[in-house]
Design an enzyme around this catalytic site. Structure first.
Site, PDB file in Angstrom:
ATOM      1  N   ASP A 170       0.821  -1.209   0.000  1.00 15.97           N
ATOM      2  CA  ASP A 170       0.000   0.000   0.000  1.00 15.97           C
ATOM      3  C   ASP A 170       0.856   1.260   0.000  1.00 15.97           C
ATOM      4  O   ASP A 170       0.583   2.227  -0.730  1.00 15.97           O
ATOM      5  CB  ASP A 170      -0.922  -0.024   1.226  1.00 15.97           C
ATOM      6  CG  ASP A 170      -2.208   0.741   0.974  1.00 15.97           C
ATOM      7  OD1 ASP A 170      -2.475   1.061  -0.188  1.00 15.97           O
ATOM      8  OD2 ASP A 170      -2.949   0.993   1.945  1.00 15.97           O
ATOM      9  N   ASP A 217      -9.062  -1.791   2.421  1.00 15.21           N
ATOM     10  CA  ASP A 217      -8.866  -1.246   3.764  1.00 15.21           C
ATOM     11  C   ASP A 217      -9.910  -1.754   4.748  1.00 15.21           C
ATOM     12  O   ASP A 217      -9.791  -1.516   5.956  1.00 15.21           O
ATOM     13  CB  ASP A 217      -8.918   0.284   3.710  1.00 15.21           C
ATOM     14  CG  ASP A 217      -7.843   0.854   2.820  1.00 15.21           C
ATOM     15  OD1 ASP A 217      -6.759   0.247   2.771  1.00 15.21           O
ATOM     16  OD2 ASP A 217      -8.091   1.882   2.163  1.00 15.21           O
TER      17      ASP A 217
END
Length: 486
Positions: free
Chosen positions: A219, A265
């Site tokens: 990420d 997420d």
């Protein structure tokens, strides 16, 4: 996999500007707070309810709802596969027309979204059906091959209630396909998230740390190092993210200035939180300490992400803040309670196979190899305990402890000869031997030496049944040779 939290507002390019290229008026603080609060609430709902449903899923016996277990090897390879997929989508959007790619992806997620939403609302809709509802059972089965080579590709069982849920979900799917409305997008996104948390199971905490650690690097690299993830998130018209308009108060449901949160997420920390809930239940203490701790850690991490994004006005990799919080808080609690060993030795797959034997400790062995070998020799050379036998069972024993003198079977047995070497020959000869010695199991008329009076009164049985006397002598002789050879 979209895993970035972005804040497209104030007329930036991330907002997807107006069609005429004019800038939008800045969003009000009330609209921004409403958008962020809604995203936070929408992220918490699938994690909480998905974790509760994962416990029932692990205990269930329905083959269609069996969870998919993620092993440590899968967790190590997942960031690499996700990176290749993300880069491939980025190149596709750069090379080919964005409209045709989104049309193909819309049809694909249209089907997946209907199935996911139907599976999500099915437990809630069952409460509204009357008791006399004709609930018929159906099965969708696709096989490949024929005969012994037949393999099942799809085996899905459903009932009439599921068909009703499928019809309601299809209405939302058509709405999304025609209008691409953000509410329909969020309904599909919530369904994907809840199903992911429910059906994706980590086998242990170590695997969860590997997965979260790898995606932490993934990420950070793709958000801060390149513009790949932000570009794909803005170009990808599919329900892989939750969105909420920041100008909802000004424009209502037709607002178009969105803040977005990737489903990665939600699902990735969610399956780790669900694992900790199952660990809490395995402790059998009637407390959910680790679940509530990790849940609070997720709220803290996502709130910190929103705060930093609002301060710096730049898209943030949410896992940068979620991973340390979701792993660090439960580990600190385990250290305080002295349960770190229990946490990292917990196996989630033991819930699905509860009777699988597990080795929890190894026996302690002391002494040199020579002394251990001597002790084993002494145990083998020591007297063996003999179990007392019933006198009636001595004749059934295959190995006679005391060998009486062998009788002349040719004079006492009238069993007709059989071909030598056959199984029937050996069995009948051995049977005749046992009965000649007077063992249990002798039947009237089977052997002349055992019951001659019955044979004299029944002469037909002698020729029909006494067929194995020579078999016994050969079997005993072969056993004696084997003993001598050993």
């Amino acid at each position: 996999m979209d895993s970035a939290l972005s804040d497209p507002h104030n007329g930036s390019a991330e907002a997807g500007g107006a069609a005429n290229g004019t800038t939008r008026p800045p969003s009000t603080p009330e609209g921004i707070a409403l958008a962020y609060g809604s995203l936070l609430l929408m992220a918490l709902l699938p994690i909480f309810f998905g974790a509760l449903r994962s416990v029932r899923c692990a205990r269930g016996k329905n083959a269609s709802d069996m969870p998919e277990t993620i092993t440590s090897r899968d967790a190590a390879r997942f960031p690499i596969i996700a990176s290749c997929t993300l880069l491939g989508l980025y190149l596709f959007f750069k090379i080919f027309s964005q409209e045709y790619i989104n049309l193909l992806l819309s049809m694909y997620f249209f089907v997946l979204g209907i199935l996911a939403l139907s599976h999500t609302i099915s437990p809630f809709m069952n409460k509204f059906f009357p008791a006399n509802f004709p609930n018929r059972q159906y099965q969708l089965l696709f096989t490949q091959g024929s005969g012994e080579n037949k393999e099942e590709i799809i085996n899905y069982e459903f009932d009439a209630k599921d068909l009703v849920c499928l019809g309601l979900s299809s209405i939302v799917g058509v709405w999304y396909l025609l209008r691409k409305h953000w509410i329909a997008n969020n309904l599909f996104g919530l369904a994907f998230s809840l199903n992911g948390v429910e059906l994706l199971h980590l086998n242990n905490v170590s695997t969860g740390c590997i997965l979260l650690g790898g995606l932490f690097i993934y990420d950070v690299f793709w958000v801060f190092g390149t513009n790949v993830m932000v570009t794909v998130a803005k170009s990808f018209e599919a329900p892989i993210k939750l969105v909420f308009p920041q100008d909802l108060l000004e424009k209502g449901l037709e607002a178009d200035n969105f803040a977005m949160l990737g489903l990665g997420d939600i699902v990735i920390p969610g399956i780790f939180i669900a694992l900790l809930l199952r660990f809490d239940i395995s402790l059998k203490k009637n407390t959910h300490t680790y679940f509530y701790t990790s849940f609070a850690a997720y709220i803290f991490g996502l709130g910190l992400t929103i705060f930093i994004m609002h301060i710096f006005k730049h898209a943030q990799p949410a896992l940068l803040y979620l991973v340390p919080a979701c792993i660090g808080f439960p580990v600190l609690v385990a250290l305080a309670k002295g349960e770190v060993t229990e946490m990292f030795s917990y196996e989630s797959s033991a819930e699905i196979l509860p009777h699988t034997p597990r080795l929890t400790h190894f026996p302690t062995v002391s002494g040199s190899p020579a002394s251990l070998a001597d002790s084993m020799q002494q145990k083998l050379a020591g007297p063996r305990r003999r179990r007392p036998q019933n006198p009636s069972a001595i004749g059934r024993s295959k190995k006679l402890k005391v060998n009486p003198p062998k009788p002349n079977l040719s004079s006492i047995c009238r069993c007709p000869p059989l071909p030598l070497g056959t199984t029937r020959h050996r069995k009948r000869r051995a049977t005749c031997l046992r009965r000649a010695y007077g063992g249990a199991g002798a039947k009237p008329g089977r052997c002349w030496a055992v019951n001659a009076s019955y044979e004299e009164s029944n002469p037909k049985d002698a020729a029909a049944v006494t067929e194995g006397s020579k078999e016994g002598t050969e079997a005993s002789a072969s056993k004696g040779l084997e003993k001598k050879e050993k």
